[in-house]
Design an enzyme around this catalytic site. Sequence first.
Site, mmCIF file in Angstrom:
data_model
loop_
_atom_site.group_PDB
_atom_site.id
_atom_site.type_symbol
_atom_site.label_atom_id
_atom_site.label_comp_id
_atom_site.label_asym_id
_atom_site.label_seq_id
_atom_site.Cartn_x
_atom_site.Cartn_y
_atom_site.Cartn_z
ATOM 1 N N ARG A 80 2.771 6.004 -3.224
ATOM 2 C CA ARG A 80 3.894 6.854 -3.638
ATOM 3 C C ARG A 80 4.151 6.740 -5.134
ATOM 4 O O ARG A 80 4.494 7.723 -5.786
ATOM 5 C CB ARG A 80 5.142 6.485 -2.821
ATOM 6 C CG ARG A 80 5.046 6.945 -1.356
ATOM 7 C CD ARG A 80 6.063 6.236 -0.466
ATOM 8 N NE ARG A 80 6.100 6.740 0.906
ATOM 9 C CZ ARG A 80 5.216 6.443 1.847
ATOM 10 N NH1 ARG A 80 4.197 5.638 1.567
ATOM 11 N NH2 ARG A 80 5.344 6.943 3.067
ATOM 12 N N LYS B 293 0.823 -1.206 0.000
ATOM 13 C CA LYS B 293 0.000 0.000 0.000
ATOM 14 C C LYS B 293 0.861 1.261 0.000
ATOM 15 O O LYS B 293 0.619 2.199 -0.769
ATOM 16 C CB LYS B 293 -0.920 -0.041 1.224
ATOM 17 C CG LYS B 293 -2.033 0.974 1.182
ATOM 18 C CD LYS B 293 -3.216 0.540 2.034
ATOM 19 C CE LYS B 293 -3.245 1.260 3.334
ATOM 20 N NZ LYS B 293 -4.504 1.188 4.042
ATOM 21 N N SER B 294 1.892 1.291 0.860
ATOM 22 C CA SER B 294 2.744 2.486 0.965
ATOM 23 C C SER B 294 3.420 2.798 -0.366
ATOM 24 O O SER B 294 3.503 3.955 -0.795
ATOM 25 C CB SER B 294 3.841 2.266 2.019
ATOM 26 O OG SER B 294 3.279 2.009 3.273
ATOM 27 N N ARG C 201 -8.973 11.680 12.524
ATOM 28 C CA ARG C 201 -7.541 11.403 12.727
ATOM 29 C C ARG C 201 -6.719 12.693 12.721
ATOM 30 O O ARG C 201 -7.038 13.644 12.014
ATOM 31 C CB ARG C 201 -7.046 10.431 11.653
ATOM 32 C CG ARG C 201 -7.728 9.074 11.819
ATOM 33 C CD ARG C 201 -7.318 8.075 10.779
ATOM 34 N NE ARG C 201 -5.928 7.664 10.958
ATOM 35 C CZ ARG C 201 -5.301 6.843 10.133
ATOM 36 N NH1 ARG C 201 -5.916 6.347 9.089
ATOM 37 N NH2 ARG C 201 -4.046 6.513 10.349
ATOM 38 N N ASP D 129 1.552 -1.459 11.915
ATOM 39 C CA ASP D 129 0.233 -1.913 11.465
ATOM 40 C C ASP D 129 0.001 -3.408 11.699
ATOM 41 O O ASP D 129 -1.109 -3.898 11.524
ATOM 42 C CB ASP D 129 0.052 -1.610 9.974
ATOM 43 C CG ASP D 129 -0.176 -0.125 9.732
ATOM 44 O OD1 ASP D 129 -0.756 0.530 10.620
ATOM 45 O OD2 ASP D 129 0.230 0.377 8.676
ATOM 46 N N SER E 280 7.091 9.014 12.451
ATOM 47 C CA SER E 280 6.022 8.912 11.457
ATOM 48 C C SER E 280 6.584 9.067 10.054
ATOM 49 O O SER E 280 7.076 10.125 9.676
ATOM 50 C CB SER E 280 4.960 9.996 11.696
ATOM 51 O OG SER E 280 4.087 10.061 10.581
ATOM 52 N N LYS F 69 -5.064 5.170 15.258
ATOM 53 C CA LYS F 69 -5.180 4.581 13.915
ATOM 54 C C LYS F 69 -6.652 4.641 13.488
ATOM 55 O O LYS F 69 -7.442 5.394 14.051
ATOM 56 C CB LYS F 69 -4.641 3.149 13.939
ATOM 57 C CG LYS F 69 -3.121 3.080 14.062
ATOM 58 C CD LYS F 69 -2.484 3.546 12.772
ATOM 59 C CE LYS F 69 -0.990 3.358 12.721
ATOM 60 N NZ LYS F 69 -0.457 3.753 11.405
#
Length: 440
Positions: free
Chosen positions: A27, A22-23, A123, A320, A168, A347
């Site tokens: 990107r 996903k990350s 969030r 996660d 983060s 989260k």
Amino acid sequence: MPAHTFTSSAPLIGRLRVPGDKSISHRSLMFAGLAVGRSRITGLLEGEDVLATAAAMRQLGAHIEREGDGTWVVHGVGVGSLLEPRQALDMGNSGTSTRLMMGLLASHRLKATFVGDASLSGRPMNRVITPLSEMGASFEASAGGTLPLMMHGAFPAVPITYRLPVASAQVKSAVLLAGLNTPGITRVIEPVATRDHTERMLTGFGAKLEVGEENGERVIAIHGEADLKPMDVVVPGDPSSAAFFLVAASIVPGSDLVIENVGLNPTRAGIVTVLKQMGADIEELDSREVGGEPVADLRVRHAPLTGIDVDPDIVPSMVDEFPVLFVAASYAQGTTRCTGLEELRVKESDRIAVMAAALTAAGAQVEELEDGLIIEGTGGEPLRGTSNASVKTHLDHRIAMSMAVAGLASKDGVEVDDTAPIATSFPTFMELLEGAANTP
């Protein structure tokens, strides 16, 4: 989708491939949209979060198309040439899209409004608003620094040196992305290393980036007014998605499963390290490098697990994966202690409280701490499961999948109140689970 009960499973056998990371998917769409020319992306995760990023990049002027074979083709507009979006950018449930996109736009002369679903709108965004404001962008956010929010980008933005107050990768990435269109050198100081996909991929797209160390802290410097060049990206399988199957095969007797093409970036693959420390039988086959990211096929066989004290320093590399690690701990011999997990409380749900309640409902022995959980395992015996009650997932995809895995080795099965959120990160989860358990 209504509630679903996950019951005691046959051994998980065979080979499967989890969706793209996903990350890296987020990107690849953003950076390809900032490059001048045509990039191709294969293995993109087509979950709702990533599609929100694609939709936002289209509104900013990038041309993005999916071809019949699943390849995505992006014609980028170039750093500094993004268009002002005509309507609000709807980020759905995706914190990553929101925080990275705020960074991307902070150094462009445009205004943009960000909106999201109910979960995302709760969030915290102040963690990116603070550094981006120092660079000159201005924000009108909802109470508590949440969405909906409106941003005016700064042009020219001011390069800053920003020391991350909280580990983060999203905040780090937001500042580096703002630095792409900022004259001079923007620097981020990282007291605790976080996932480094942004640095690896920006370098691949041709940004000038230096990573060094000062006083034992990681320092990343990006040179502004960058020209990104298009590239072809192969997205490796998501270790966060692989984690559910690593734990499932570890706790379901007789399992022998190969998970293909899993990204093993050391800043992300903490779950593999910790499961091995607990005694999991995980073997890395055909280790290789794809697009600057380490990848391997993982063979996992059922094995007795032992409780451990998880080193808090490993938290950023598996933040996660803790919900499913809690499940593994519930089936281990002895006590597992996980601390340093304050970040889990903000989260998609408060994952410490929600998992404590869910596992307790399924018969596990759990003690909730301010910053984590202490879990007393069954020593490999099945958990009781949930009778006449469903586990509350609070619309959190990782809670739903973790408790599904817990059900596979339980006596009475585990009923999950809603499986629909799983689509945000792992649309094929149910199908793969069924296939692995029904392999002849």
